[in-house]
Write a protein that holds these residues in place. Structure first.
Motif, PDB file in Angstrom:
ATOM      1  N   LEU A 114     -18.817 -55.055  50.386  1.00  0.00           N
ATOM      2  CA  LEU A 114     -19.222 -53.949  51.254  1.00  0.00           C
ATOM      3  C   LEU A 114     -18.300 -52.756  51.080  1.00  0.00           C
ATOM      4  O   LEU A 114     -18.757 -51.613  50.931  1.00  0.00           O
ATOM      5  CB  LEU A 114     -19.216 -54.426  52.704  1.00  0.00           C
ATOM      6  N   ILE A 137     -25.766 -49.161  53.240  1.00  0.00           N
ATOM      7  CA  ILE A 137     -24.511 -48.401  53.266  1.00  0.00           C
ATOM      8  C   ILE A 137     -24.675 -47.129  54.085  1.00  0.00           C
ATOM      9  O   ILE A 137     -23.804 -46.757  54.885  1.00  0.00           O
ATOM     10  CB  ILE A 137     -24.055 -48.075  51.831  1.00  0.00           C
ATOM     11  N   ARG A 148     -18.875 -50.991  47.793  1.00  0.00           N
ATOM     12  CA  ARG A 148     -20.062 -50.138  47.801  1.00  0.00           C
ATOM     13  C   ARG A 148     -19.809 -48.844  48.570  1.00  0.00           C
ATOM     14  O   ARG A 148     -20.310 -47.783  48.186  1.00  0.00           O
ATOM     15  CB  ARG A 148     -21.232 -50.901  48.419  1.00  0.00           C
ATOM     16  N   LEU A 149     -19.050 -48.935  49.659  1.00  0.00           N
ATOM     17  CA  LEU A 149     -18.686 -47.724  50.389  1.00  0.00           C
ATOM     18  C   LEU A 149     -17.873 -46.782  49.514  1.00  0.00           C
ATOM     19  O   LEU A 149     -18.141 -45.562  49.464  1.00  0.00           O
ATOM     20  CB  LEU A 149     -17.896 -48.087  51.643  1.00  0.00           C
TER      21      LEU A 149
END
Length: 625
Positions: free
Chosen positions: A118, A300, A121-122
């Motif tokens: 996560l 996201i 991806r941010l």
């Protein structure tokens, strides 16, 4: 012949259009080509094209909204029970508890409970448009901290000693009696650099000055301590910005309201902190993506918009921190205190850590966050912290007493503190080389963290002496410090300290110069909501006292029911003053029940920094301790 030319033109046109669009648009274009040419399985591609087309239309409608409205709306994919997928529009400014749970569950399913994935991806979304994340480098040069304290039995915090100490202090101010206090040096001429994107472990035996060092770096030292030296954040001294809002100090003392649940405690903390620069970052990110024609990942985008909405009573950041710290299983459980059963001691320690993680700070100073936790839980929490530090460029120092070898290996840098002096600071890989150069070697089956804390001790040092052909002699802390100055790691650090930090590289959002994270109105509403919640949790006391006062009021006014009080007579004045005196005494003694609750809440009140004093931190225990 003409049909073939038209078909070639159609193919080139649609291929060119697909090459400049997003991946979802490319799949829609491919489906349209197959449908136009009569490819087999056209029905399947036709359904996919309609679904993607619906998503594209919703996203295009959101992109046409003004910036203020666009930052609060997004598209979230939802899988129904029959296996079909729909895309629904979400308003992040009006999210309920179920909506937040649905977003969090969708993100966890999308990233398979992988926090690192996560965060990657941010960061990938931010780097894709060329936005720089704020980074903060902390430097301290020739830092010394000392204070005055009584010795022997006078140091005990008894009522007699406190009275005598206060009287001696007054006489000392009048120069009538010499002070019997002794000067205690806590930190002595320490210097170092804490770099962003690197996990730093602060090690040292008890009473070595770890807490004082962390408080000094956070700008939260007690007023009775004297500090000298220089502390800078990206080349700026503490007086040039608000350090209490730029960094976060996590105390080793757990002070919470026992009547509030874990979720309510973190929600109040996040509400007082505000969103910081998250909204500005998202606005700039959205603008650049819109100009470049980039469509972000729905999950996201939903997460970033949910955590950037200001003024929310509850935030998605709370659910994320609860999941990361393993507190989701007790999120709706009372914290508890000495008189009320609640969560365990280890969970309280994680709540103290979570209070600061919900904020937008970029620098964290954590003091003994593993107290009461088992080694497995500590490893998981430090692992999450490591992912945050490496991916989001956070500056973090964590003080641990006896970390397990697996936890120790997660850190990048080590700061070894002993007797108020820094024995070693630098990469974890070179710490054993330093002590081997002095003559001490860590045994193979010995934990490195335990070795580092024992090798500076006069009682435990001899067992690690490795030079058998040289007689052992005690190496003091001062000798270690002088040897480190000539060690290649120490020479590199002191060489960097001699070069001033380039202030032109400082990101505008790195240092916070505003005293408050939210407006005074929102701050008042947050405090009022918490006090109303605490009153509801103790509703029996308030209902009972209200009923008691009402009954006493009825009895009291019946006494004076037929009493006539004429103007200008002394007897009537006595009756009037008597009624006022009785009312005042009645109200005063009825408030004694709430006085005890106020005293119990006072440490938490001071621990929260009164929420309106900019000179105090949100989670500092300076005054409470």
């Amino acid at each position: 012949m003409g049909a073939e030319v038209k078909r070639d033109d159609l193919t080139r046109s649609m291929s060119r259009k697909a090459s400049f669009s997003s991946p979802s648009t490319k799949s829609w274009a491919s489906a349209s080509i197959r449908e136009a040419f009569g490819a087999p399985g056209g029905d399947v591609f036709q359904k996919s094209g309609r679904r993607d087309d619906e998503e594209e239309l919703k996203w295009a409608a959101i992109e046409r909204l003004p910036t203020y409205d666009r930052m609060k709306k997004g598209i979230l994919k939802q899988v129904l029970d029959n296996g079909s997928v729909i895309h629904e529009e979400v308003d992040f400014a009006n999210l309920g508890l179920q909506d937040k749970k649905h977003i969090m569950d969708s993100m966890l399913k999308a990233f398979e409970d992988d926090n690192e994935r996560l965060l990657l991806r941010l960061r990938e979304r931010i780097d894709r448009v060329g936005i720089n994340i704020p980074q903060c480098e902390v430097r301290f040069e020739h830092l010394s901290v000392e204070g005055d304290a009584f010795g022997g039995s006078r140091a005990l915090p008894t009522l007699f000693n406190s009275t005598v100490n206060a009287l001696e202090g007054i006489l000392g101010l009048l120069r009538l009696s010499p002070s019997k206090k002794k000067t205690v040096k806590i930190l002595s001429d320490v210097s170092g650099i804490v770099k962003p994107s690197r996990m730093t472990l602060l090690l040292g035996p008890p009473s070595s000055g770890k807490t004082t060092l962390l408080k000094a770096l956070a700008g939260k030292l007690e007023q009775d301590l004297r500090e000298s030296g220089k502390i800078t954040y990206c080349g700026h001294e503490l007086r040039e910005f608000i350090p209490q809002r730029t960094c976060a100090y996590i105390s080793q003392h757990d002070l919470h309201h026992g009547e509030m649940t874990v979720r309510e405690t973190l929600d109040f903390s996040g509400r007082c902190f505000g969103v910081g620069a998250r909204y500005e970052l998202l606005a700039e990110l959205s603008r650049r993506e819109k100009d470049a024609g980039i469509k972000p990942d729905p999950e996201i985008d939903a997460f970033m918009k949910a955590i950037a909405v200001a003024g929310q009573k509850t935030s998605l950041v709370t659910d994320y921190v609860l999941k990361m710290l393993g507190l989701d299983i007790c999120a709706d459980t009372m914290v508890g205190d000495e008189m009320r059963r609640g969560i365990s001691g280890g969970q309280k320690k994680r709540v103290t850590t979570g209070e600061m993680l919900v904020g937008p700070a970029k620098v964290f100073f954590m003091d003994e966050i593993s107290t009461g936790l088992d080694s497995s839980t500590t490893f998981q929490i430090i692992k999450y912290m490591r992912q945050m530090v490496h991916i989001m460029d956070i500056t973090m120092i964590i003080s641990l007493l006896q970390p397990a070898p697996e936890t120790f290996d997660l850190f990048d840098d080590i700061i070894l503190l002993s007797e108020g002096r820094i024995v070693y600071q630098g990469p974890r890989e070179h710490v054993l080389d330093f002590f081997e150069s002095v003559g001490f070697k860590c045994p193979e089956r010995k934990g490195v963290a335990d070795f580092l804390q024992e090798v500076t001790s006069k009682k435990d040092q001899e067992q690690y002496w490795s030079r058998k052909n040289v007689p052992y002699r005690y190496v003091s802390v001062s000798d270690f410090v002088h040897h480190f100055e000539s060690f290649y790691v120490g020479e590199k650090i002191f060489g960097e300290l001699r070069v001033p930090y380039d202030k032109s590289k400082v990101h505008p959002a790195t240092l916070v110069k505003e005293k408050y994270g939210i407006s005074n109105k929102d701050l008042f509403k947050a405090c009022l909501a918490r006090e109303w919640l605490l009153m509801k949790r103790n509703s029996f006391v308030y209902i009972f006292k209200t009923t008691q006062i009402t009954i006493m009021a009825l009895f009291t006014f019946t006494v004076f029911f037929r009493t006539e009080m004429k103007h200008g007579q002394i007897d009537d004045g006595g009756k009037f003053y008597g009624a006022l005196f009785f009312s005042l005494i009645n109200v005063m003694f009825n408030g004694m029940a709430e006085l005890a609750m106020t005293i119990f809440r006072l440490p938490v009140f001071l621990n929260n920094g009164l929420l309106i004093l900019p000179g105090m931190g949100f989670c500092s225990t300076d005054m409470a301790s």
